[in-house]
Design a protein around this motif. Structure first.
Motif, mmCIF file in Angstrom:
data_model
loop_
_atom_site.group_PDB
_atom_site.id
_atom_site.type_symbol
_atom_site.label_atom_id
_atom_site.label_comp_id
_atom_site.label_asym_id
_atom_site.label_seq_id
_atom_site.Cartn_x
_atom_site.Cartn_y
_atom_site.Cartn_z
ATOM 1 N N TYR A 60 0.973 -1.271 -0.091
ATOM 2 C CA TYR A 60 0.021 -0.101 0.044
ATOM 3 C C TYR A 60 0.941 1.311 0.000
ATOM 4 O O TYR A 60 0.585 2.183 -0.510
ATOM 5 C CB TYR A 60 -0.979 -0.070 1.153
ATOM 6 N N VAL A 61 2.009 1.209 0.651
ATOM 7 C CA VAL A 61 2.772 2.310 0.820
ATOM 8 C C VAL A 61 3.469 2.697 -0.498
ATOM 9 O O VAL A 61 3.301 3.879 -1.184
ATOM 10 C CB VAL A 61 4.148 2.190 1.715
ATOM 11 N N VAL A 62 3.842 1.532 -1.379
ATOM 12 C CA VAL A 62 4.342 1.839 -2.623
ATOM 13 C C VAL A 62 3.230 2.400 -3.683
ATOM 14 O O VAL A 62 3.702 3.007 -4.388
ATOM 15 C CB VAL A 62 4.843 0.473 -3.377
ATOM 16 N N LEU A 63 1.987 1.594 -3.470
ATOM 17 C CA LEU A 63 1.041 2.181 -4.247
ATOM 18 C C LEU A 63 0.622 3.663 -3.937
ATOM 19 O O LEU A 63 0.244 4.606 -4.982
ATOM 20 C CB LEU A 63 -0.192 1.278 -3.706
ATOM 21 N N SER A 64 0.717 4.274 -2.779
ATOM 22 C CA SER A 64 0.572 5.466 -2.487
ATOM 23 C C SER A 64 1.656 6.281 -3.174
ATOM 24 O O SER A 64 1.378 7.536 -3.615
ATOM 25 C CB SER A 64 0.310 5.737 -1.039
ATOM 26 N N VAL A 65 2.793 5.880 -3.172
ATOM 27 C CA VAL A 65 3.957 6.826 -3.930
ATOM 28 C C VAL A 65 3.522 6.852 -5.467
ATOM 29 O O VAL A 65 3.889 7.792 -5.892
ATOM 30 C CB VAL A 65 5.297 6.051 -3.695
ATOM 31 N N ILE A 66 3.105 5.557 -5.715
ATOM 32 C CA ILE A 66 2.861 5.650 -7.490
ATOM 33 C C ILE A 66 1.826 6.649 -7.661
ATOM 34 O O ILE A 66 1.541 7.331 -8.463
ATOM 35 C CB ILE A 66 2.414 4.343 -8.033
ATOM 36 N N LEU A 67 0.712 6.633 -6.926
ATOM 37 C CA LEU A 67 -0.297 7.717 -7.008
ATOM 38 C C LEU A 67 0.224 8.975 -6.962
ATOM 39 O O LEU A 67 -0.445 10.081 -7.685
ATOM 40 C CB LEU A 67 -1.695 7.295 -6.004
ATOM 41 N N MET A 108 -3.290 5.767 4.148
ATOM 42 C CA MET A 108 -3.785 5.481 5.502
ATOM 43 C C MET A 108 -4.263 3.949 5.748
ATOM 44 O O MET A 108 -4.060 3.178 6.848
ATOM 45 C CB MET A 108 -5.156 6.108 5.701
ATOM 46 N N ALA A 109 -4.666 3.341 4.546
ATOM 47 C CA ALA A 109 -5.064 2.088 4.513
ATOM 48 C C ALA A 109 -3.829 1.146 4.839
ATOM 49 O O ALA A 109 -3.927 -0.021 5.249
ATOM 50 C CB ALA A 109 -5.710 1.321 3.065
ATOM 51 N N ALA A 110 -2.539 1.808 4.526
ATOM 52 C CA ALA A 110 -1.527 0.981 4.806
ATOM 53 C C ALA A 110 -1.265 0.710 6.152
ATOM 54 O O ALA A 110 -0.417 -0.356 6.681
ATOM 55 C CB ALA A 110 -0.231 1.530 4.133
ATOM 56 N N MET A 111 -1.881 1.357 7.093
ATOM 57 C CA MET A 111 -1.731 1.302 8.535
ATOM 58 C C MET A 111 -2.150 -0.109 9.026
ATOM 59 O O MET A 111 -3.555 -0.156 8.683
ATOM 60 C CB MET A 111 -2.134 2.578 9.236
ATOM 61 N N LEU A 112 -1.438 -0.814 9.779
ATOM 62 C CA LEU A 112 -2.027 -1.945 10.206
ATOM 63 C C LEU A 112 -2.975 -1.910 11.562
ATOM 64 O O LEU A 112 -2.257 -2.155 12.526
ATOM 65 C CB LEU A 112 -1.033 -3.284 10.469
ATOM 66 N N MET A 169 -5.758 19.169 2.989
ATOM 67 C CA MET A 169 -6.375 18.186 2.899
ATOM 68 C C MET A 169 -6.215 16.780 3.479
ATOM 69 O O MET A 169 -6.961 16.042 4.098
ATOM 70 C CB MET A 169 -6.228 17.787 1.124
ATOM 71 N N HIS A 170 -4.553 16.675 3.724
ATOM 72 C CA HIS A 170 -4.148 15.700 4.442
ATOM 73 C C HIS A 170 -4.729 15.598 5.918
ATOM 74 O O HIS A 170 -5.123 14.622 6.458
ATOM 75 C CB HIS A 170 -2.601 15.658 4.475
ATOM 76 N N TYR A 171 -4.604 16.790 6.465
ATOM 77 C CA TYR A 171 -4.763 16.853 8.007
ATOM 78 C C TYR A 171 -6.399 16.858 8.151
ATOM 79 O O TYR A 171 -6.771 16.399 9.200
ATOM 80 C CB TYR A 171 -4.388 17.993 8.645
ATOM 81 N N THR A 172 -7.196 17.223 7.326
ATOM 82 C CA THR A 172 -8.703 17.175 7.285
ATOM 83 C C THR A 172 -8.901 15.502 7.490
ATOM 84 O O THR A 172 -9.948 15.063 8.229
ATOM 85 C CB THR A 172 -9.300 17.885 6.255
ATOM 86 N N GLY A 173 -8.297 14.984 6.489
ATOM 87 C CA GLY A 173 -8.429 13.670 6.334
ATOM 88 C C GLY A 173 -8.073 12.749 7.595
ATOM 89 O O GLY A 173 -8.764 11.845 7.728
ATOM 90 N N TYR A 175 -7.998 13.962 10.397
ATOM 91 C CA TYR A 175 -8.881 14.415 11.609
ATOM 92 C C TYR A 175 -10.148 13.394 11.258
ATOM 93 O O TYR A 175 -10.928 13.401 12.223
ATOM 94 C CB TYR A 175 -9.266 15.825 11.605
ATOM 95 N N ALA A 176 -10.527 13.086 10.014
ATOM 96 C CA ALA A 176 -11.896 12.395 9.790
ATOM 97 C C ALA A 176 -11.601 10.732 10.434
ATOM 98 O O ALA A 176 -12.763 10.152 10.364
ATOM 99 C CB ALA A 176 -11.916 12.397 8.321
ATOM 100 N N ALA A 177 -10.346 10.302 10.532
ATOM 101 C CA ALA A 177 -10.232 8.969 10.738
ATOM 102 C C ALA A 177 -10.267 8.737 12.607
ATOM 103 O O ALA A 177 -9.774 9.806 13.181
ATOM 104 C CB ALA A 177 -8.831 8.683 10.413
#
Length: 792
Positions: A60-67, A108-112, A169-173, A175-177
């Motif tokens: 997921y980390v690598v996928l986030s980098v690619i995105l 965020m999904a990469a977090m276990l 955007m990041h910190y709002t996201g 805060y939503a978690a």
């Protein structure tokens, strides 16, 4: 923010490149910007503190980098478009917002760990991402090409807005978690990574980002400087090419025209753009036919790495000929000629001016006749051509006898008009003869008769010219009569040297002048002696005044009523140191020709006034002295000042000075009237000498303030035997008496002449019958002393 600034800086570079370089800059920019966004995201996540240790799924980390990199590529592709409309901006903003949101929530999904989201806040974060993306894309597009001195600040501000938007955007996201413990790890597969290791990865990514940024900026600056230099040089070349006054035609090795500058259109007279991609030979149709082969030959020489220059002539569609100077310059790259530049300069006016200068160098400006330089060349060539054949030809020297009188009386403007008329008449006389007429200056003309003719033909030509010059010239509403003196020298018998031959023709001409003018004469060797004597006499005359060799004689003017002396005329003599006393006829013409007459005339006036004042002081009688004025004196600007100075210095009263003038001096009535009125105002009497020999005498009497007429001796000589002369003299005397003018007859030598004059009531006479001209001492002794004695 660093990544955003780098992207802004690289966007301009991407926009100015093409092909592989453009793709390379795009990948570099997208990677740098993507890693920057991703690093900001995961640094923010690592900054979050949870009560339990968290691991991350590496896939997921690598996928986030690619995105993140994908999002950046979308941004760069968008801002490097030529145009960016609202639709493109919205679509790109949506895609970029989706990518950023995907990167964030995949990360965020990469977090276990178990995560629940506040959906409203998630939507808010996506809205912030969309807004920030659109604003960032617009800023990137707007400032991508800015190269002004404020560009750095524009880019920094844009990078700050873009970074703030993505962080918001990041910190709002975040805060939503809401995190909670769960079995999230049980269904994950792949590699896991601990936070510490992820920190190392972020550090490496950040360092890589910074390195990429620094490298990109460095490369950008270097390439920017290089491109700037290239663009500057290209700008200089374009400016030189398009604004050059010379026409430039660029041709490849196949002869095809690649480009032309605007000046070509002006030079060839038709639009030049139509010739592009045609063969250069299309221009040859404009070249004059006789020069086409030479033009083509010189053009091909330029492909041998030789710069060639030549002249040619083209013809405009309207028939106008244009002279061109062509320079063919080969275009060489890495030792190979890939084409050439044909530079055409319009030299039509330059050649015209050069031709005019050459014409003026060899022709007289006033008459257009060959001048002295061309005459010498023509004469030398004629002698060279006839050197071995010894074919005879003639050199004719011609001088106008009364030109100086016309020039001084009417002024230089009418003098020039007169010379042009003389030139026309001479050329008309030599029509049909192989002859060249030239003007050496003033009224001196030379004719080279190149045809081999005998002496009678040359004589007939001279007679034609003499007769042509006898006809009156109409100047300033008056007819003027002149005469001409002609001298002829023959090649080869007289001389085979051009200078000597001209000198001999001049000698013959001066002999004609000496013998009464108005004729011609062939050169004889005897004239050399006379010419040498003339030269010596001129040299002596220039020293005569300074050496006090000139002396004034006085001829009495006597009343026929009581034989009383009523005046004297001052006559100059030259007491030459070796030749004795010379009469005026010997040296006055020479003085007039050389300009010495002005100095001599002023000296005679001063000496005559001085002597008359001395006689008055000695007891008289109180009579006037008559002084002849030369034409040069009469028309000199300081005549009045000179007369006033003489009267002032000698102390003679103005009423005792009588100035004698001739009709020829008064051709310009306006000028002459002004001068005579001024002299009359001083109290000086004016006498008209040689009356009856001119052509406008009666009009002069009407116009000018004249006090006395002098009947010319030519009417007196035969008055006792010629009834016409007797009638003319009687008419002059009667007319003068009716006009209340004094009359004096000169040249009286016999008692018969005196009786006829007395019968016609002529009251004053002058001549040898009464007295020859005497020196001042002789006049004193013979006339004044007895008068004073009788008075006592």
């Amino acid at each position: 923010m660093t990544a955003s600034y780098s992207a802004l800086d690289l966007a301009g570079r991407i926009n100015t490149t093409k092909g592989i370089r453009r793709m390379s800059w795009l990948i570099l920019g997208a990677t740098s910007m993507g890693l920057g966004i991703w690093s900001m995201h995961f640094v923010g996540m690592l900054a979050m503190s949870l009560p339990i240790p968290i691991s991350y799924d590496m896939e997921y980390v690598v996928l986030s980098v690619i995105l993140a990199i994908f999002v950046s590529s979308i941004a760069l592709l968008t801002v490097t478009r030529r145009t960016l409309g609202i639709k493109e901006l919205v679509a790109s903003g949506v895609l970029m917002a989706a990518g950023i949101s995907g990167m964030h929530y995949v990360g965020m999904a990469a977090m276990l760990i178990g995560i629940n989201y506040d959906h409203l806040l998630v939507l808010l974060s996506i809205g912030i991402a969309a807004t920030a993306s659109a604003l960032a894309l617009w800023l990137l597009f707007y400032f991508r090409k800015d190269q002004s001195r404020h560009a750095v600040w524009y880019k920094l501000g844009s990078a700050l807005i873009m970074g703030a938007g993505i962080a918001g955007m990041h910190y709002t996201g975040m805060y939503a978690a809401h995190f909670h413990l769960g079995d999230n790890m049980s269904y994950r597969s792949g590699l896991e990574i601990e936070p510490n290791k992820l920190g190392y990865m972020i550090t490496i990514a950040t360092l890589f980002l910074l390195g990429m940024t620094v490298f990109g900026v460095f490369i950008t600056k270097r390439l920017s400087q290089k491109d700037s230099v290239i663009q500057e040089h290209a700008g200089w070349y374009r400016s030189l090419y398009h604004n050059n006054a010379d026409g430039i035609i660029s041709v490849d090795t196949n002869g095809l025209i690649m480009s032309v500058n605007p000046a070509v259109t002006r030079i060839i007279g038709v639009p030049a753009e139509g010739y592009i991609h045609q063969h250069v030979s299309a221009f040859q149709i404009n070249v004059t036919e006789e020069l086409r082969a030479l033009t083509q030959e010189r053009y091909h020489q330029s492909f041998n790495m030789e710069t060639s220059s030549y002249d040619t002539t083209i013809v405009h569609p309207d028939g106008t000929k244009v002279e061109l100077n062509i320079v063919n310059i080969p275009v060489e790259i890495e030792g190979n000629v890939i084409g050439n530049h044909i530079i055409a300069r319009d030299v039509t006016e330059e050649k015209l001016a050069k031709g005019q200068i050459e014409h003026l160098a060899y022709h007289d400006e006033l008459t257009g006749l060959p001048n002295r330089r061309m005459l010498n060349e023509l004469l030398t060539k004629a002698m060279t051509d006839n050197e071995f054949s010894a074919i005879q030809f003639a050199v004719i020297a011609l001088d106008i006898d009364r030109f100086k009188m016309i020039n001084d009386s009417l002024g230089h403007t009418y003098g020039d008009i007169f010379l042009q008329a003389v030139s026309d008449r001479i050329q008309a006389c030599v029509a049909g003869v192989d002859a060249v007429v030239s003007r050496l200056g003033g009224d001196e003309f030379i004719i080279i008769c190149r045809s081999s003719m005998d002496d009678t033909v040359y004589a007939a030509l001279a007679e034609r010219i003499v007769e042509a010059m006898r006809q009156p010239f109409s100047l300033k509403d008056n007819d003027f009569y002149i005469s001409t003196s002609i001298g002829i020298a023959l090649f080869p018998q007289d001389s085979q040297d051009p200078v000597e031959l001209l000198k001999q023709a001049d000698a013959a001409m001066y002999q004609v002048k000496k013998n009464g003018k108005n004729g011609y004469q062939f050169y004889t060797s005897d004239l050399d002696v006379e010419l040498l004597g003339r030269i010596e006499l001129e040299a002596d005359l220039r020293k005569a005044v300074k050496r006090n060799e000139l002396v004034v004689f006085y001829q009495p003017q006597v009343s026929t009523m009581d034989n009383r002396m009523v005046g004297v005329e001052a006559l100059v003599r030259w007491n030459h140191p070796t030749r004795g006393v010379l009469m005026p006829g010997t040296f006055i013409p020479l003085a007039e020709e050389t300009g010495l007459i002005y100095e001599i005339g002023n000296w005679v006036m001063y000496e005559a006034c001085r002597q008359m004042r001395a006689w008055h002081d000695a007891g008289g009688p109180l009579i006037p002295v008559s002084v002849n004025l030369s034409t040069q004196q009469f028309h000199h600007t300081d005549l009045l000042e000179q007369v006033e100075r003489v009267l002032s210095e000698t102390g003679l009263a103005a009423q005792y000075l009588e100035l004698e003038i001739t009709e020829s001096m008064m051709m310009d009535a306006t000028v002459s009237t002004t001068i005579l009125l001024a002299l009359n105002k001083l109290g000086i009497r004016i006498s008209l000498d040689d009356f009856g020999t001119g052509y406008s005498s009666l009009s002069y009497l009407k116009i000018f303030p004249i006090h006395k007429l002098k009947i010319d001796r030519s009417f007196i000589t035969d008055i006792s035997s010629n009834e016409n002369d007797k009638a003319i003299v009687a008419t002059i005397i009667a007319m003068a008496q009716h006009l209340k003018l004094d009359v004096v007859a000169e040249g009286i030598e016999t008692k018969d002449q005196l009786d006829i004059l007395m019968e016609n009531d002529c009251r004053e006479i002058q001549g040898y019958y009464f007295s020859k001209p005497l020196s001042a001492e002789e006049v004193e002794r013979a006339f004044f002393v007895p008068l004073r004695g009788s008075a006592v």
